[in-house]
Design a protein around this motif. Structure first.
Motif, PDB file in Angstrom:
ATOM      1  N   PHE A 174     -10.797  -9.001  -3.561  1.00 52.18           N
ATOM      2  CA  PHE A 174      -9.689  -8.632  -2.666  1.00 52.18           C
ATOM      3  C   PHE A 174      -8.843  -7.538  -3.302  1.00 52.18           C
ATOM      4  CE2 PHE A 174      -5.126  -9.371  -2.066  1.00 52.18           C
ATOM      5  CZ  PHE A 174      -4.999  -9.118  -0.720  1.00 52.18           C
TER       6      PHE A 174
ATOM      7  N   ALA B  69      -8.332  -3.823  -1.846  1.00 48.01           N
ATOM      8  CA  ALA B  69      -6.985  -3.310  -1.575  1.00 48.01           C
ATOM      9  C   ALA B  69      -6.760  -2.022  -2.347  1.00 48.01           C
ATOM     10  CB  ALA B  69      -5.941  -4.354  -1.957  1.00 48.01           C
TER      11      ALA B  69
ATOM     12  N   MET C  62      -8.607   0.802  -0.715  1.00 46.38           N
ATOM     13  CA  MET C  62      -7.904   1.237   0.492  1.00 46.38           C
ATOM     14  C   MET C  62      -6.729   2.147   0.123  1.00 46.38           C
ATOM     15  SD  MET C  62      -6.976  -1.550   3.358  1.00 46.38           S
ATOM     16  CE  MET C  62      -5.577  -1.017   4.310  1.00 46.38           C
TER      17      MET C  62
ATOM     18  N   TYR D 103      -7.899   5.496  -0.911  1.00 48.58           N
ATOM     19  CA  TYR D 103      -8.274   6.237   0.292  1.00 48.58           C
ATOM     20  C   TYR D 103      -7.024   6.797   0.983  1.00 48.58           C
ATOM     21  CZ  TYR D 103     -10.059   7.130   4.985  1.00 48.58           C
ATOM     22  OH  TYR D 103     -10.369   7.713   6.176  1.00 48.58           O
ATOM     23  N   THR D 104      -5.994   5.957   1.095  1.00 47.54           N
ATOM     24  CA  THR D 104      -4.725   6.420   1.676  1.00 47.54           C
ATOM     25  C   THR D 104      -4.226   7.655   0.951  1.00 47.54           C
ATOM     26  OG1 THR D 104      -4.161   4.108   2.042  1.00 47.54           O
ATOM     27  CG2 THR D 104      -2.407   5.692   2.337  1.00 47.54           C
TER      28      THR D 104
ATOM     29  N   ASN E  74       4.113   3.343   2.559  1.00 52.61           N
ATOM     30  CA  ASN E  74       2.726   3.706   2.327  1.00 52.61           C
ATOM     31  C   ASN E  74       1.960   2.615   1.604  1.00 52.61           C
ATOM     32  OD1 ASN E  74       2.172   6.374   3.322  1.00 52.61           O
ATOM     33  ND2 ASN E  74       3.888   6.959   2.027  1.00 52.61           N
ATOM     34  N   PHE E  75       0.700   2.538   1.930  1.00 53.52           N
ATOM     35  CA  PHE E  75      -0.175   1.606   1.228  1.00 53.52           C
ATOM     36  C   PHE E  75      -0.823   2.384   0.085  1.00 53.52           C
ATOM     37  CE2 PHE E  75      -3.563  -1.249   0.351  1.00 53.52           C
ATOM     38  CZ  PHE E  75      -3.152  -2.474   0.801  1.00 53.52           C
TER      39      PHE E  75
ATOM     40  N   PHE F 222       1.830   0.691  -4.696  1.00 49.54           N
ATOM     41  CA  PHE F 222       2.181  -0.496  -3.923  1.00 49.54           C
ATOM     42  C   PHE F 222       1.263  -1.657  -4.297  1.00 49.54           C
ATOM     43  CE2 PHE F 222       0.900  -3.155  -0.366  1.00 49.54           C
ATOM     44  CZ  PHE F 222       2.090  -3.821  -0.118  1.00 49.54           C
TER      45      PHE F 222
ATOM     46  N   VAL G 188       2.199  -2.793  -7.804  1.00 51.72           N
ATOM     47  CA  VAL G 188       3.497  -3.445  -7.967  1.00 51.72           C
ATOM     48  C   VAL G 188       3.569  -4.752  -7.187  1.00 51.72           C
ATOM     49  CG1 VAL G 188       5.944  -3.200  -7.396  1.00 51.72           C
ATOM     50  CG2 VAL G 188       4.752  -1.355  -8.555  1.00 51.72           C
ATOM     51  N   PHE G 189       2.995  -4.792  -5.988  1.00 53.90           N
ATOM     52  CA  PHE G 189       3.152  -5.981  -5.148  1.00 53.90           C
ATOM     53  C   PHE G 189       1.983  -6.953  -5.220  1.00 53.90           C
ATOM     54  CE2 PHE G 189       6.357  -3.281  -3.453  1.00 53.90           C
ATOM     55  CZ  PHE G 189       7.278  -4.104  -2.843  1.00 53.90           C
ATOM     56  N   LEU G 190       0.754  -6.436  -5.180  1.00 50.48           N
ATOM     57  CA  LEU G 190      -0.378  -7.338  -5.032  1.00 50.48           C
ATOM     58  C   LEU G 190      -0.943  -7.844  -6.357  1.00 50.48           C
ATOM     59  CD1 LEU G 190      -2.234  -5.734  -2.016  1.00 50.48           C
ATOM     60  CD2 LEU G 190      -0.398  -7.382  -2.044  1.00 50.48           C
TER      61      LEU G 190
ATOM     62  N   LEU H 227       0.633 -11.043  -7.591  1.00 49.26           N
ATOM     63  CA  LEU H 227       0.291 -12.245  -6.825  1.00 49.26           C
ATOM     64  C   LEU H 227      -1.015 -12.845  -7.318  1.00 49.26           C
ATOM     65  CD1 LEU H 227       1.250 -11.332  -3.205  1.00 49.26           C
ATOM     66  CD2 LEU H 227       1.977 -13.336  -4.466  1.00 49.26           C
TER      67      LEU H 227
ATOM     68  N   TYR I 229      -0.952 -19.923 -12.625  1.00 48.62           N
ATOM     69  CA  TYR I 229       0.133 -20.898 -12.435  1.00 48.62           C
ATOM     70  C   TYR I 229      -0.254 -22.312 -12.840  1.00 48.62           C
ATOM     71  CZ  TYR I 229      -1.889 -22.915  -8.165  1.00 48.62           C
ATOM     72  OH  TYR I 229      -2.690 -23.563  -7.271  1.00 48.62           O
TER      73      TYR I 229
ATOM     74  N   TRP J 102       8.655 -13.561  -7.751  1.00 49.11           N
ATOM     75  CA  TRP J 102       8.000 -12.411  -7.101  1.00 49.11           C
ATOM     76  C   TRP J 102       8.816 -11.916  -5.910  1.00 49.11           C
ATOM     77  CZ3 TRP J 102       5.516 -11.699  -2.273  1.00 49.11           C
ATOM     78  CH2 TRP J 102       4.704 -10.558  -2.187  1.00 49.11           C
TER      79      TRP J 102
END
Lengths: 448, 481
Positions: free
Chosen positions: A21, A25, A28, A31-32, A125-126, A130, A133-135, A138, A145, A244
């Motif tokens: 995943f 991501a 992608m 590509y963006t 923007n993706f 991004f 920093v975000f995914l 997670l 955890y 998060w």
């Protein structure tokens, strides 16, 4: 032993899926970025052509009136976009990478943004930053955890503690395996991006890679600390998720609304109004005071006299135009200062929040942040002045279109001189990582 | 009998959730954040509206106090119009940060709105705006799934589900009860916020209070449906997971996809499916088309030469100077008409691209309920793109009227013969300016907005049926052990 843990990790389908995943991501996002760069490049190359066409057309129509030709023609200044911008688009989607200005007053023109759909801009923007920093965090949280709590909840922990005297080492080995897995995905993505977008292998890129990698390391160390408290899996998950959400949403958003409140940028509105008054009023006023101010600003043009009873002259016209900029200059300066203050506050926030720090650092390296915008704004002002000063004498002395070598009037580029402050970039990461390591080390010693 | 079992499960679920001190703490924190954002939003809104009010007044005064002038000079002096967000933007900021709020209007040139908040902000603005709507749309669902992930799975693990069943509760009753209990608790996050929003929006005095009530009365059920979906999804996953922890992981995955991943993916797809031209390309094509139709600044332009010849023939005069009205005013008026028409047609094309993008996003609300509520909430708060385009339309309308009025003044009142050097200049009295009315920005009415964009609302109703389906399926197939 390590070999066994290694197998254990990769045998778990959920982990493999999570890594996949992340990889998708990332692809992608790359590509963006590629798309963004292509579009940007297309706009720039078309602009060169438009500028040439516009010059040809105006020169043809108004051959004898240089003042009129230059009233119409826009000169474009490109804000050079490094390839790295594909990985961090930053503000470049709403701030144009190329801007055209006529030699009339600048304040009226400088705020013209490119077209963008606000709905798209608001979602953001993706891009690769991004995803990083975000995914990435997670997935890291999902991997870590329950490293201790799962063993405890399944009853294996006691068994392990009898068999081994270094449970901390066992957990560390598991963490290391996960860290290597995530790092591999990260580096593979970067490698793909480098090849696909052909990003040059230079210092900004290396610093970019390192800062992202330290960010990943930060999350692992944070997880190490949180799980060392030996709470239940659900509690660990909840705590890490709250961190998060707080770090990525609540604190930056809250800070942003406060920054907007404490540094309101009404100066831009004011500047727009002042330039309008500054220029348009001059039509109704005596000509000589305008000329006086103009001569003070540019004594080299004192020779081009304008009489009070003269009819329209370009000398007077462009002097009036310049009054717009002059009268708005202090508001315009204040506006820039406010933007700088806003950025400074965000930077300070970044010292405490690695996610904000990573965003800002990477935006700076990719030249897509506010600093680049301000530098470009200054360059545009300089560009505008140079154009004016080179054309003024020709217009004022009543020359025709032949006086200018139009072939030289191509689009120009501005290159940002990036200064990389290693201490400022790496110290916040290192302080956090080291202190979290020490904190968790205390807990890890007591594990068995 | 069946009814009361259901009610029992509902109230038990709700009360269990309320009993947990941790849960109440979370609720209180969320509400505090909401109130905080409303408070800060209110102060910011008031500051902005005071500033805009001040500048608006200043623009008007400057306009009225222009001395005697040539009308065309006045047309270039132009007008500045401002947009003020709807007061409900303190609840849902929508696109406000990304919309410009001032347009400079002048003759034969359509300027676009610029100076948006985002344009003056750094990267931080991209993390989003802290508003109640954001909290209610993104964070509260996360909390609901945290509260509810174990409601069925945990009970099954503890074997209490079996006990419940032996006491006479059917699978449907259990699932309906759990969903409704969780949903009722989730309303605690929502219901206290809206009265505060109402109060604050009314205090701002920008719109009549009935408008606010009307809008809030649609926002409330919309969010209720959204939470009903989240509650149903939570229970659905919980009922179909083997363990509570796998339910949690699954739900967090859903949240990520619905709240973070899809909304971005959808916008990204929309952007690529319907690409927007660059400003420079747009302006170049526009200029070319205007020149093709007739260039009022070009003395040899065929269109205007034609007009000139027919005018000279009709008034039986030899040159334009002998015409009984101001000829260049007439040319200007015709030029304005042509360029405005062409501009509007190009603008429409651009608007169409934006609309296509918006429609794509609206349709995808049937895939992601988060997009449905986000778009609906923006529409209801008047911070959506459509409302903004209405501002642009009003401004362009005003600009056109202003330019043509000034052209009329030139045609009527300015002499056809150019003033001699040193002679009296060709100007008209300053009183003329006062007669031109000020620009009044009218908020887009909610009913008009919703008529144009009914899809998000329809999507919400669609999701409601999906909820019932999810509940029925998991109720009928509920595994007790």
């Amino acid at each position: 032993m390590k070999n066994y843990l290694y197998k254990q990790f990769y045998r778990n389908k959920a982990y493999t899926i999570a890594l996949l995943f992340l990889f998708l991501a990332g692809m992608m996002a790359i590509y963006t970025g590629k798309k963004f760069l292509d579009k940007n490049q297309e706009i720039i190359s078309k602009t060169e052509q438009y500028q040439k066409e516009s010059i040809d057309k105006n020169v043809k129509y108004h051959k004898d009136d240089l003042g009129l030709i230059l009233y119409y023609i826009k000169f474009n200044l490109i804000n050079e976009t490094p390839k790295l911008a594909a990985l961090n688009i930053g503000m470049r989607d709403i701030k144009p990478s190329i801007q055209g200005v006529t030699i009339r007053n600048l304040e009226e023109q400088r705020y013209n943004a490119d077209f963008y759909n606000p709905a798209n801009a608001a979602v953001g923007n993706f891009d690769f930053s991004f995803v990083l920093v975000f995914l990435f965090p997670l997935i890291i949280v999902a991997f870590c955890y329950n490293l201790i709590s799962e063993e405890e909840e399944s009853g294996r922990w006691k068994l392990l503690s009898v068999q081994s005297s270094h449970l901390g080492k066992l957990v560390d080995a598991k963490l290391l395996i996960r860290f290597l897995a995530v790092s591999t995905i990260y580096l593979v993505l970067i490698a793909i991006a480098i090849v696909w977008i052909s990003i040059p292998l230079n210092l900004p890129l290396i610093v970019f890679i390192l800062s992202g990698w330290l960010y990943i390391l930060f999350w692992f160390v944070l997880c190490r600390w949180i799980i060392s408290f030996r709470r239940s899996s659900a509690q660990n998950a909840l705590i890490l998720l709250i961190v998060w959400v707080g770090m990525n949403f609540i604190i930056p958003m809250g800070s942003n609304i406060l920054i907007q409140k404490y540094y309101p940028v009404q100066e831009s509105l004011k500047a727009v109004m002042q330039q309008r008054e500054g220029y348009h009023n001059k039509w109704d006023e005596e000509k000589l005071p305008t000329m006086e101010k103009f001569y003070t600003a540019y004594p080299q043009f004192k020779g081009f006299k304008v009489e009070e009873n003269d009819e329209f002259t370009w000398t007077w016209y462009y002097a009036m135009q310049h009054m717009g900029d002059l009268e708005a200059s202090s508001s315009s300066k204040q506006y820039t200062e406010k933007m700088q203050k806003r950025n400074k506050t965000a930077e300070i926030l970044g010292y405490f929040l690695p996610n904000v720090h990573t965003q800002l650092t990477e935006a700076q390296l990719a030249e897509t942040g506010i600093n680049n915008q301000l530098e470009y704004g200054r360059a545009l002002q300089k560009f505008h002045e140079e154009k004016r000063l080179s054309f003024y004498p020709l217009i004022f002395s009543g020359q025709n279109a032949d006086a200018v070598n139009w072939n030289l009037q191509t689009t120009k580029s501005f290159t940002n001189h990036l200064s990389i402050d290693f201490l400022k970039i790496f110290l916040p990461y290192l302080i956090l990582i080291i202190s979290l390591t020490i904190l968790s080390q205390f807990k890890f010693r007591k594990l068995c | 009998m069946a009814r009361s079992t259901l009610q029992l499960i509902i109230s038990k679920t709700r009360q269990d959730l309320m009993k947990g001190q941790q849960n109440l703490l979370i609720t209180a924190t969320i509400l505090l954040f909401c109130f905080l954002s409303i408070g800060v939003g209110f102060i910011k809104y008031n500051d902005t509206s005071a500033q805009i009010g001040k500048y608006r007044k200043e623009v008007r005064e400057q306009w009225e106090h222009r001395p005697a002038k040539h009308p065309h000079r006045m047309a270039h002096y132009g007008y500045l119009v401002f947009r003020l967000g709807h007061p409900l933007s303190i609840f849902d900021n929508g696109l406000d940060d990304y919309l410009g709020n001032v347009i400079f209007l002048e003759a034969h040139k359509q300027n676009s709105a610029n100076l948006s908040e985002a344009g003056s902000s750094g990267t931080l603005v991209r993390f989003g705006t802290f508003s109640s709507a954001f909290i209610l749309q993104c964070l509260v669902p996360l909390i609901i799934l945290f509260l509810g992930f174990g409601l069925v799975a945990k009970e099954r693990e503890d074997a209490t589900l079996k006990i419940l069943s032996t006491q006479g509760a059917s699978g449907r009753e259990i699932i309906w009860g759990k969903v409704l209990g969780l949903w009722q608790f989730s309303l605690l996050f929502l219901v206290p916020v809206l009265p505060v929003v109402f109060f604050v929006a009314v205090v701002s005095e920008a719109v009549v209070w009935t408008d606010v009530v009307f809008r809030l009365l649609t926002i409330l059920p919309a969010y209720m449906v959204y939470y009903f979906f989240i509650s149903s999804l939570t229970i659905f996953i919980s009922a179909n997971s083997r363990t509570a922890s796998s339910a949690l992981v699954g739900l967090i995955g859903f949240w990520l996809v619905l709240v973070i991943f899809l909304p971005k993916g959808i916008q990204f797809a929309a952007q690529n499916l319907y690409p927007i031209p660059s400003r420079i390309a747009f302006e170049t094509v526009l200029e070319k088309d205007i020149l093709k139709a007739g260039d009022s600044h070009n003395p040899d332009d065929p269109h205007f030469k034609n007009i000139k010849d027919s005018l000279l023939a009709r008034y039986k005069v030899g040159s334009t100077n002998e015409l009984p009205f101001n000829y260049s005013g007439f040319v200007m008026k015709e030029g304005e008409r042509i360029s405005s028409q062409i501009y509007i047609s190009h603008q429409k094309e651009l608007e169409k691209t934006y609309r296509d993008q918006q429609r794509f996003s609206d349709i995808s609300a049937f895939v992601d309920p988060m997009v449905a509520i986000r778009n609906f909430s923006m529409i209801a708060a008047g911070t959506d793109y459509y409302s903004y385009t209405q501002f642009q339309k009003q401004a362009e309308d005003y600009r056109y009227k202003m330019a043509q009025k000034l052209n009329d003044l030139q045609i009527e009142k300015i002499s056809n013969i150019k003033p001699e050097k040193g002679g009296p200049p060709a100007i008209i009295e300053g009183d003329n300016w006062k007669k031109f009315p000020d620009f009044e920005y009218r908020f887009t009415s909610f009913s008009k907005s919703i008529q144009q964009q009914w899809m998000p609302a329809a999507a919400l109703i669609f999701w409601l049926t999906i909820c019932v389906l999810m509940i029925e399926i998991s109720g009928r197939n509920l595994k007790l052990i």
